[in-house]
Every structure is written in structure tokens, then in C-alpha cells.
Design a protein around this motif. Structure first.
Motif, short mmCIF file in Angstrom:
data_model
loop_
_atom_site.label_atom_id
_atom_site.label_comp_id
_atom_site.label_asym_id
_atom_site.label_seq_id
_atom_site.Cartn_x
_atom_site.Cartn_y
_atom_site.Cartn_z
N ILE A 282 101.96 -3.19 6.53
CA ILE A 282 103.57 -2.85 6.62
C ILE A 282 104.37 -4.27 6.38
CG2 ILE A 282 105.43 -1.96 8.04
CD1 ILE A 282 103.63 -0.07 9.42
N PHE A 283 103.84 -5.25 7.31
CA PHE A 283 104.62 -6.42 7.33
C PHE A 283 104.28 -7.21 6.13
CE2 PHE A 283 105.44 -6.23 11.87
CZ PHE A 283 106.54 -6.67 12.07
N ASN A 285 103.39 -5.94 3.12
CA ASN A 285 104.22 -5.40 1.80
C ASN A 285 105.50 -5.62 1.86
OD1 ASN A 285 102.39 -4.13 -0.13
ND2 ASN A 285 101.40 -3.04 1.88
N LEU A 286 106.39 -5.58 2.93
CA LEU A 286 107.63 -5.69 3.11
C LEU A 286 108.22 -7.11 2.91
CD1 LEU A 286 108.78 -3.24 5.90
CD2 LEU A 286 108.49 -2.72 3.51
N LEU A 287 107.59 -8.00 3.44
CA LEU A 287 107.66 -9.60 3.49
C LEU A 287 107.27 -10.10 2.09
CD1 LEU A 287 107.11 -10.72 6.99
CD2 LEU A 287 109.13 -11.06 5.58
N SER A 288 106.05 -9.59 1.39
CA SER A 288 105.67 -10.05 0.09
C SER A 288 106.60 -9.64 -0.98
CB SER A 288 104.22 -9.71 0.02
OG SER A 288 104.16 -8.48 -0.61
N ASN A 289 107.34 -8.51 -0.72
CA ASN A 289 108.32 -7.90 -1.83
C ASN A 289 109.46 -8.78 -1.73
OD1 ASN A 289 106.58 -5.87 -2.95
ND2 ASN A 289 107.50 -4.15 -1.66
N ALA A 290 109.82 -9.13 -0.38
CA ALA A 290 111.24 -9.60 -0.17
C ALA A 290 110.97 -11.25 -1.06
CB ALA A 290 111.62 -9.70 1.29
N ILE A 291 109.97 -11.58 -0.74
CA ILE A 291 109.66 -13.24 -1.22
C ILE A 291 109.58 -12.88 -2.87
CG2 ILE A 291 108.06 -14.70 -1.40
CD1 ILE A 291 107.22 -14.35 1.58
N LYS A 292 108.82 -11.88 -3.29
CA LYS A 292 108.68 -11.94 -4.96
C LYS A 292 109.69 -11.54 -5.44
CE LYS A 292 105.85 -8.49 -5.37
NZ LYS A 292 104.68 -7.31 -5.60
N GLY A 353 102.25 -0.97 -3.31
CA GLY A 353 102.52 -1.55 -1.84
C GLY A 353 103.44 -0.48 -1.04
N LEU A 354 104.55 -0.07 -1.66
CA LEU A 354 105.37 0.61 -0.89
C LEU A 354 104.90 2.20 -0.75
CD1 LEU A 354 109.15 -0.44 -2.03
CD2 LEU A 354 107.84 -0.84 0.13
N TYR A 355 104.14 2.50 -1.64
CA TYR A 355 103.51 4.02 -1.57
C TYR A 355 102.63 3.81 -0.45
CZ TYR A 355 100.33 7.76 -2.55
OH TYR A 355 99.72 9.11 -2.60
N LEU A 356 101.75 2.79 -0.41
CA LEU A 356 100.65 2.87 0.62
C LEU A 356 101.50 2.56 2.05
CD1 LEU A 356 97.84 2.39 1.82
CD2 LEU A 356 98.26 -0.09 1.14
N THR A 357 102.28 1.88 2.17
CA THR A 357 103.28 1.48 3.41
C THR A 357 103.75 2.92 3.73
OG1 THR A 357 103.80 -0.70 2.49
CG2 THR A 357 104.94 0.20 4.32
N LYS A 358 104.51 3.71 3.00
CA LYS A 358 105.06 4.63 3.28
C LYS A 358 104.02 5.84 3.60
CE LYS A 358 108.46 8.52 1.89
NZ LYS A 358 108.78 8.91 3.15
N SER A 359 102.96 5.93 3.16
CA SER A 359 101.98 6.84 3.57
C SER A 359 101.49 6.50 4.83
CB SER A 359 100.74 6.84 2.75
OG SER A 359 100.98 6.74 1.46
N ILE A 360 101.30 5.48 5.14
CA ILE A 360 100.81 5.02 6.51
C ILE A 360 101.97 5.22 7.54
CG2 ILE A 360 100.52 2.86 8.05
CD1 ILE A 360 98.79 1.47 5.86
N VAL A 361 103.20 4.80 7.24
CA VAL A 361 104.06 4.84 8.12
C VAL A 361 104.55 6.55 8.33
CG1 VAL A 361 106.78 4.76 8.78
CG2 VAL A 361 105.51 2.93 7.64
N SER A 363 102.41 8.94 8.13
CA SER A 363 101.05 9.61 8.86
C SER A 363 101.09 9.02 10.26
CB SER A 363 99.90 9.47 8.05
OG SER A 363 99.48 7.96 8.00
N THR A 364 101.55 7.96 10.80
CA THR A 364 101.36 7.46 11.91
C THR A 364 102.52 7.67 12.86
OG1 THR A 364 101.83 5.55 11.06
CG2 THR A 364 99.53 5.73 11.35
N GLY A 365 103.76 8.77 12.52
CA GLY A 365 104.67 8.93 13.15
C GLY A 365 106.03 8.23 12.86
N GLY A 366 106.09 7.08 11.93
CA GLY A 366 107.04 6.38 11.93
C GLY A 366 108.10 6.94 10.90
N LYS A 367 109.18 6.03 10.35
CA LYS A 367 110.15 6.45 9.28
C LYS A 367 110.23 5.09 8.45
CE LYS A 367 112.37 10.42 10.46
NZ LYS A 367 111.34 11.00 11.24
N ILE A 368 110.49 5.41 7.10
CA ILE A 368 110.82 4.04 6.39
C ILE A 368 111.87 4.41 5.28
CG2 ILE A 368 108.88 4.67 4.66
CD1 ILE A 368 108.56 1.77 4.16
#
Ligand code: ADP
Length: 392
Positions: A282-283, A285-292, A353-361, A363-368
Motif C-alpha cells: 500500500i505505502f 504504491n501510493l508513495l511511488s505514484n506521488a513521487i512519479k 499498482g492502484l488496482y492491486l492496492t484496492k484489491s488488497i484494501v 479484501s482486508t476490510g479497509g477503504k481507499i
């Protein structure tokens, strides 16, 4: 027409009315035509139609529905909803029930569900349900009109494809890593000095290879997530330690682009139970996108705080980068999607990256979610209950 009789009962005449029923007849014909077409097409496509009265919990369904479930749901003494729940496969019962409740409560959520059922004969099927929910003026759901169809075969094919991608990307990793090591050794002059042109060419090879490694790693993670082989192993996570580690990992990129970086960690955020490998994805993907997606000398802020009720931890990554065009907001978490404003300028993305991040979030009870304005930066948010990640 009715007869008119005199007091002795003899017929003395008739009383009649005449009415033009052409329009009624026409309407009947149209209705018959439409019903016929509807029945034939839904039957040809094996699509079941249903109507659920949510307030009385009564279900009206057709014969195809009966064929799909192998039983009638509308005469169940427990009510249609409980009957339907009992058909859900234990693997996905809780998730499907939660998804449905969320759809009923949130008028903005489309009714589109995929779920596994077990029929009374023990057959396992994957069904898709799409419906329209009718609500009162306060948004309370009253009725749902929908269709159901069997997607078991499509899901099996999709599963086989994902398995292939998983296997292929796994196999590709080893030779690519070999290329990386040899390119780095040559660049460091381990095999003797290189002239500038040789170095340039080798650098292009190394960069291209790194991009490939990123794509293959992302594909591998995505396929593992979809196959359900990325199970959670929760540990106690301390956000201060994580952010320190993350900063070290990204320091070279931050320095290279002369980016300002701030981390604001609210000290009242408790340690949570989460899987470190998911937290890292999660971190990362979000940080590498922000930097990119932020031009040189921009600012990146990582903030971790509690919501007002102190029930959720919210991670927010803000940048001053290129932002996202509003017309593309709803596609940002789709697989392989890259917004039009980044496709030419930032060629190194994968759209995974975001597709994977959202799938993880998810399925593990989080929100994005995110907030963004084109040319004016973005903030990506991830929130988890303070109890931590749900096990998958
Ligand atoms: P990519 O590898 O292309 O970055 P992602 O799945 O991580 O793939 O992101 C999907 C798309 O979302 C990106 O291609 C980009 O268009 C957009 N995006 C993601 N993060 C940001 C950001 N911080 N700023 C601007 N656009 C972003």
C-alpha cells in the motif's frame, strides 16, 4: 347487450352499448409481443429475472431463476432474504451479505454482485446479479428489480488465465534478475572500464530491465491476489517505524527529484494488527505514484491520523503533482488503466499498482479513495478500523 323483458317475462327488446376497443386490442397485442420477446431472449441467454420487495421480503422470480438455484426461494418460511443467504457458499457468504447491505444502504453504489452458491444437489455455481434499487425520497430501499446469470465458466477461464500469468511472471523473474545483476556489475566497472557510449547503452538496458522487473512483480502480485494465494499474516504494526523505513527506501528518488517530504504521524494512532507485506504494498504504491507524478521540487506529505470518532486509522498521501482529469476518476482503480495526462509524459507506469492496492484494501476490510484536481495535485486515502486488517 342485455335483454329487456316485460312483467310476464317475454322478450321485448335489447339494451346494448357499443365501444371502440381498437386501442385496447392494439395495446394487448404490443404487450403480448413484448412479453414474448422478453421471455424468449432471457430464456435464450439463460438470464433469470426477479423482483424483490424489500419491505415485505417477498421475491417474485421466473423459471430460469428456479433452474439456476435448483429451488424456489419465494415460499421459504424464513423469507426470501434468509433463503437466498442459505444458498451462498460459506467461502463468500459474509462478504456477499456485507456487499449487498452496503448497496442497499448506499444509493450511489451500483447493484452488481458476483457470488458463489451451492444448490440443493451440491452443485457449486458462480452467479452474477445486476439490479436496480427503487427507493423512497429518503433513500430507503423499497424494491429491487434484477437479473441473475451463471458465470461459472467465465470465472474458470479467468482463473486459468490468472494462473498462467502467475506462473509466467514467476518464471520470468529469475532470468530478469540475472540480467540486472550482470548489467550492474558491468556498469560498476567490475569487468574493466567502459567508454561513455558503452555506459549509456548499458544504462538503457538496465533501466529497461528494471521497468520489466516492476511490471512482472506487479503482475505476480495481482495474479496471486486474484488467485487468493496472498493470504494475510497479521502482526502488530507500528506506523512510526514503518514511515521511517519507507522514507529510507524512497530517499534516493526524493533527492533525485529534489522533492520536499513531510511525514505527520499523529502520536495517538495506536499500533494496529496488519500484514506487513500488504502494508508495504500500500505505502509503496501510493508513495511511488506521488513521487512519479510530481514534478521536481514538489512536495509530498504522508499523514497518518485517526478519524473524529477514533474508530479508524487514515493514511493520506498528498502530492503537488499532475493530478487526475475528473472525467477519468471512476477508472483510476481499474486494471491496467493509466490516465490520459500521464501516458506520454510518464512512460514507466504499469496501471496495476492502484488496482492491486484496492484489491488488497477491499479484501482486508479497509477503504481507499482519492481527491484530485488536474495540474493541482492529489491525495490518496486508505483507512482501516483500529482493530486492524481482516484476515483473508
Ligand atoms: P501506474 O503504474 O501507471 O502508476 P497505478 O495503478 O499506480 O499505475 O495508477 C493508475 C493511474 O492513476 C496512473 O497511471 C495515473 O494516471 C493515476 N495516478 C495514480 N496516482 C497518481 C498521483 N499521485 N497523481 C496523479 N495521477 C495518479
Amino acid at each position: 347487450m342485455s335483454p329487456i323483458l316485460d312483467i310476464d317475462g317475454s322478450l321485448i327488446g335489447f339494451m346494448a352499448t357499443e365501444e371502440d376497443v381498437t386501442e385496447l386490442k392494439n395495446r394487448e397485442e404490443v404487450l403480448e409481443l413484448l412479453t414474448n420477446r422478453f421471455m424468449r431472449t432471457t430464456s435464450a441467454a439463460n438470464i433469470a429475472t426477479w423482483e424483490w420487495d424489500i419491505t415485505t421480503d417477498k421475491l417474485i422470480n421466473d423459471t430460469i431463476f428456479f433452474k439456476l438455484y435448483g429451488a424456489d426461494l419465494n415460499f421459504d418460511p424464513r423469507g426470501a432474504y434468509e433463503a437466498w443467504k442459505s444458498f451462498l457458499h460459506p467461502d463468500n457468504r459474509e462478504r456477499t451479505v456485507n456487499d449487498l447491505q452496503e448497496i442497499l444502504q448506499n444509493p450511489k453504489k451500483p447493484f452488481d454482485l458476483k457470488y458463489k452458491i451451492i444448490t440443493p444437489t451440491g452443485e457449486i455455481k458462480i452467479l452474477r446479479a445486476i439490479a436496480e434499487v427503487v427507493r423512497d425520497i429518503n433513500g430507503k430501499p423499497l424494491k429491487a428489480y434484477g437479473v441473475n446469470w451463471d458465470i461459472t465458466l467465465e470465472e474458470e477461464i479467468d482463473h486459468a488465465k490468472t494462473e498462467f500469468i502467475s506462473l509466467a511472471s514467476h518464471e520470468l523473474r529469475t532470468p530478469m534478475t540475472t540480467v540486472r545483476w550482470y548489467a550492474e556489475m558491468l556498469l560498476h566497472g567490475d569487468m574493466g572500464n567502459l567508454n561513455d557510449t558503452q555506459k549509456d547503452y548499458l544504462k538503457t538496458i538496465a533501466d529497461g530491465n528494471l521497468h520489466l522487473v516492476n511490471i512482472v512483480n506487479a503482475l505476480l502480485d495481482v495474479s496471486r491476489m486474484e488467485l487468493g494465494t496472498l493470504a494475510t499474516k497479521n502482526e502488530v504494526i507500528n506506523f512510526s517505524a514503518i514511515t521511517e523505513q519507507i522514507k529510507n527506501e524512497f530517499q534516493a528518488h526524493l533527492t533525485k527529484k529534489k522533492l520536499n517530504y513531510h511525514a505527520n504521524i499523529d502520536p495517538s494512532v495506536p499500533n494496529i494488527s496488519a500484514d506487513p507485506k500488504f502494508i508495504e504494498i500500500i505505502f509503496q504504491n501510493l508513495l511511488s505514484n506521488a513521487i512519479k507524478y510530481t514534478p521536481n521540487k514538489g512536495t509530498i506529505t504522508l499523514s497518518i491520523h485517526l478519524n473524529a470518532d477514533k474508530t479508524h486509522v487514515i493514511i493520506a498521501v498528498t502530492d503537488t503533482g499532475c493530478g487526475i482529469p475528473s472525467s477519468e476518476y471512476d477508472r483510476i482503480f481499474s486494471k491496467l488503466f493509466r490516465a490520459t495526462n500521464v501516458r506520454n509524459e510518464f512512460s514507466e507506469g504499469t496501471g496495476l499498482g492502484l488496482y492491486l492496492t484496492k484489491s488488497i484494501v477491499d479484501s482486508t476490510g479497509g477503504k481507499i479513495w482519492f481527491e484530485s484536481e488536474e495540474n493541482n495535485g492529489s491525495t490518496f486515502f486508505v483507512s482501516y478500523p483500529v482493530e486492524g486488517m481482516r484476515n483473508v
